[in-house]
Design an enzyme around this catalytic site. Structure first.
Site, PDB file in Angstrom:
ATOM      1  N   GLU A 303       0.822  -1.220   0.000  1.00 44.32           N
ATOM      2  CA  GLU A 303       0.000   0.000   0.000  1.00 44.32           C
ATOM      3  C   GLU A 303       0.856   1.271   0.000  1.00 44.32           C
ATOM      4  OE1 GLU A 303      -2.711  -0.613   3.348  1.00 44.32           O
ATOM      5  OE2 GLU A 303      -4.111  -1.595   1.969  1.00 44.32           O
ATOM      6  N   ASP A 376      -8.124  -9.184   3.790  1.00 39.77           N
ATOM      7  CA  ASP A 376      -7.986  -8.145   4.812  1.00 39.77           C
ATOM      8  C   ASP A 376      -8.809  -8.621   5.998  1.00 39.77           C
ATOM      9  OD1 ASP A 376      -7.242  -5.813   6.023  1.00 39.77           O
ATOM     10  OD2 ASP A 376      -7.759  -4.527   4.351  1.00 39.77           O
ATOM     11  N   GLU A 404     -12.463  -2.014  12.287  1.00 38.45           N
ATOM     12  CA  GLU A 404     -12.481  -1.322  10.998  1.00 38.45           C
ATOM     13  C   GLU A 404     -13.602  -1.814  10.094  1.00 38.45           C
ATOM     14  OE1 GLU A 404      -8.853  -1.736   8.736  1.00 38.45           O
ATOM     15  OE2 GLU A 404      -9.725  -0.796   6.955  1.00 38.45           O
TER      16      GLU A 404
END
Ligand code: GCU
Length: 740
Positions: A303, A376, A404
């Site tokens: 990322e 993820d 999250e």
């Protein structure tokens, strides 16, 4: 008489503490009469022969607890007395005198024994360990058994942790914000350190010690190189000094480009001698200040973070270079495998492709930290196939405690069952019994570092985690890291009794609520293997339709759901991305076959037509609708359950949770309507008539914008409640109520 005293104590202590959740599960409220009698009758003093920092902490904790439990000052005495709680470290004079050294032989350094010993007509409760920190763990265990109601003076307990390193990763930025943090800003006040030691640091360390957490990184994996600057090293030292008596070792997340950015070198190529030397020198500087420093956590070539591949090198080259600098000091490198260089086919394949070919080439002081799933931290993912594939490299699981992808700190979701599902999953690496837990805890791959990590959910909010029930996820992570064989139910039971009350009228229904809460969030967000259909920047609400021009395609929901008028789901079978073959047999066949794939992962592995027949006879479409409705119904039942608890606990926490459940209930409906109405545009099928009708219009839901500008910002609740707002670009008059 005794119960009257207990009652008075209870009233006094309620008056003394505001019930704001700040005490976490370490609340030493007066015990119920029977247990108070047992404790008062079997414990009269505390004796420890050594003055060591962790033993001092342990004595202090016992005194605080007994004061609260039975309203009595239990003195710390210089001599052994009848009914002493005795704290003994292996090899000490006291341990020798008690004859307990042999029992501690070969025990894990953090393990402990709690047992009665009778000598010269005096009886003691001995807590002994190979180390002083182990004694502290024993003390917290004793207090837990008392609080949970399992204590008896004759009990014998022997406990050792399953993982050596049990660690929290904080994704806190140096400016005080937290990436994916939902409980206010960071608790680390870098600008005040090292001069000011905020009392919260001590409470933090104490809470971790109480559940066996023994390592932490204070800063984000998207690391600011400044953390290794001259300015920050004394700040790090100050934190390490606070944590040490509690057995919590400091690690830091580092930026691979540090040699260039703060060292002034032309680059950070791991093959350059001056780069290698820079790391060695910096590491030496750290150990001069922090002799028990743990090591580095590294997110590299992921990322947008820099890494060895920027110089044509590999993960092995990068990890081993840094490991060489740490090795003389006993430090380790925790190298993350959360990477997904686009291969164009399937993001789920990528980390495996980048890491498995290098199995066995990492230095012995490197451990690879892999997220629990291949993509993820989705509401439900199958375990990452790397856990069954890397047999010559130390590997550790990373869980996400911060929510999250499960409703931030607005939704009540107890994550222990999710962790349990992963830890107990069979990888078949060495046949049956090769669970993820046993592949990583040193059982099947011995003589390696073994560890487990969780991304922390704590922040500066008074109750630490935003939602009172999110404290349970911090607690559960620690308990599972200590013993992955503990059941979620056992953990929930302990946590409820310590945090709220032992009243069965509260414990039983709330335990059931907690235990079903993870499946519930999966149902109203992403049932049947759906994944990553969140709003792309916030990961809070549903946006299966989102398209962001220029964004990576594997950051967008359509990439994952692949809905069309023919069907839905990601084909990861042998006729698709082939991901199933990253799993060992018999799993790969099981996942590949539509008849044997677990239905709760159906759309993770298969693209199927809308009218696909599920095992219960429903069509896929109807089953999806039922799952979403089940999710909504469960949250409503949580509300009913919770409202019945009024009066059984303090009103402060009662109301707080009540208000969060309202948000969760509204959000569940938002999810159901958004996902079903959007996919209906493809399926063309009606919502089954026996189910509730949607109450929103799809076009309205598409206009919803959460005012989250950037995911690095921390998000106080008031900032974005009510959860849904019309897009300011919408010209119709604002009437938030039309959304709910
Ligand atoms: C997720 C998360 C990021 C985080 C990343 C990571 O993608 O959204 O905020 O940085 O995981 O684990 O590194």
């Amino acid at each position: 008489m005794r119960s009257l005293i207990v009652l008075v104590l209870m009233v006094l202590s309620l008056a003394a503490h505001s019930e704001d959740g700040s005490r976490l599960w370490l609340r030493y409220e007066p015990l119920q009469a029977e247990m108070a009698g047992i404790v008062a009758g079997s414990i009269s003093s505390i004796h420890a022969d050594l003055s060591q920092p962790s033993l001092d902490v342990a004595v202090d904790e016992l005194q605080k607890a007994f004061q609260g439990f039975i309203g009595k000052n239990v003195p710390h005495t210089a001599r052994l007395q009848d009914r002493s709680v005795v704290l003994a470290v292996k090899g000490s004079r006291l341990a020798t005198r008690l004859g307990i050294n042999a029992e501690l032989q070969g025990m894990h350094r953090d393990g402990f024994i709690i047992r009665p010993i009778v000598r010269n007509r005096q009886s003691y409760i001995v807590i002994a360990s190979p180390t002083q920190v182990g004694v502290l763990y024993g003390v917290f265990h004793l207090l837990r058994t008392i609080k949970v109601g399992d204590f008896s003076p004759g009990m014998t307990i022997k406990s050792e942790p399953k993982f050596d390193l049990r660690m929290l990763n904080h994704w806190a930025n140096l400016d005080g914000t937290i990436e994916r943090g939902y409980a206010g800003p960071s608790i680390w006040r870098w600008d005040e350190l090292p001069e000011v030691i905020c009392p919260r640091y001590i409470q933090y360390a104490r809470a971790n010690a109480s559940i066996g957490i023994n390592g932490m990184t204070p800063n984000n994996v998207n690391a600011d190189p400044l953390i290794l600057s001259d300015e920050f090293l004394p700040k790090l030292k100050a934190l390490a000094d606070v944590f040490r008596p509690y057995g919590v070792r400091l690690f830091v997340s580092i930026n691979f480009s540090s040699p260039r950015i703060i060292g002034g070198l032309p680059n950070s190529d791991p093959f350059e001698e001056n780069v290698q030397q820079w790391w060695k020198t910096r590491v030496n500087d750290i150990y001069r200040l922090i002799p028990d420093f743990g090591g580095f956590l590294v997110k590299a070539n992921s990322e947008g973070q820099p890494g060895p591949m920027d110089y044509g090198r590999t993960h092995v080259d990068g990890a081993n270079m840094i490991a060489a600098a740490l090795q003389p000091h006993g430090g380790i490198v925790i190298w993350r495998s959360f990477v997904y260089e686009p291969d164009g086919i399937d993001r789920a394949n990528e980390a495996y492709l980048e890491f498995v070919p290098y199995d066995g080439l990492y230095a012995p002081n490197v451990i690879i930290q892999a997220k629990q799933g291949a993509v993820d931290f989705q509401p439900r993912e199958p375990f990452s196939p790397k856990f069954g594939a890397m047999k010559k490299t130390a590997l550790m699981v990373e869980f996400q405690i911060t929510q999250e992808y499960t409703g931030f700190s607005n939704h009540l979701v107890f994550l222990a069952p999710q962790n349990e599902e992963t830890l107990r999953a069979e990888t078949y690496a060495f046949g049956p019994g090769s669970t993820v837990a046993r592949m990583t805890d040193g059982t099947l791959l011995p003589n390696r570092i073994n560890a487990i990590a969780g991304v922390s959910n704590i922040g500066a909010e008074t109750n630490w985690t935003g939602h009172h029930f999110a404290q349970a996820n911090w607690y559960a992570f620690g308990r599972q890291a200590w013993d992955h064989e503990l059941s979620s139910e056992q953990i929930a039971n302990e946590w409820i009794r310590m945090t709220f009350t032992s009243d069965p009228a509260f414990v039983e229904p709330i335990k059931q609520m907690m235990l079903s809460s993870w499946e519930t969030v999966v149902n109203y967000m992403m049932p049947l293997g759906l994944h990553h259909i969140f709003g792309w920047d916030h990961h809070y609400g549903p946006e299966p339709w989102t398209d962001v021009p220029g964004a990576r395609h594997d950051w967008l929901p359509r990439y994952y759901h692949q809905a069309s008028k023919y069907g839905i789901g990601f084909n990861r079978t042998r006729s698709g991305s082939g991901h199933v073959d990253q799993y060992n047999q018999p799993l790969s066949d099981k996942f590949n076959d539509l008849n044997t794939v677990p239905e709760n992962l159906l759309l993770w592995f298969h693209h199927v037509p809308w009218d696909h027949k599920m095992r219960n006879g429903r069509t896929l479409w109807a089953e999806m609708a039922h799952k979403y409705q089940e999710g909504v119904d469960s949250v409503r039942s949580f509300q009913r359950t919770w409202d019945r608890m009024e009066g059984l606990i303090d009103s402060e926490r009662f109301r707080h949770v009540q208000s969060r459940l309202r948000i969760q209930s509204r959000d569940a409906i938002w999810w159901r309507d958004a996902v079903m109405l959007y996919f209906q545009t493809y399926s063309g099928m009606p919502i089954p008539h026996e189910l509730e009708r949607p109450i929103h219009d799809l076009e309205d839901l598409k206009r919803v914008r959460l005012p989250l500008r950037h995911f690095h910002y921390w998000l106080p609740h008031f900032y974005w409640r009510p959860a849904l707002r019309p897009n300011p670009a919408d010209t119709r008059p604002e009437d938030p109520s039309r959304y709910f």
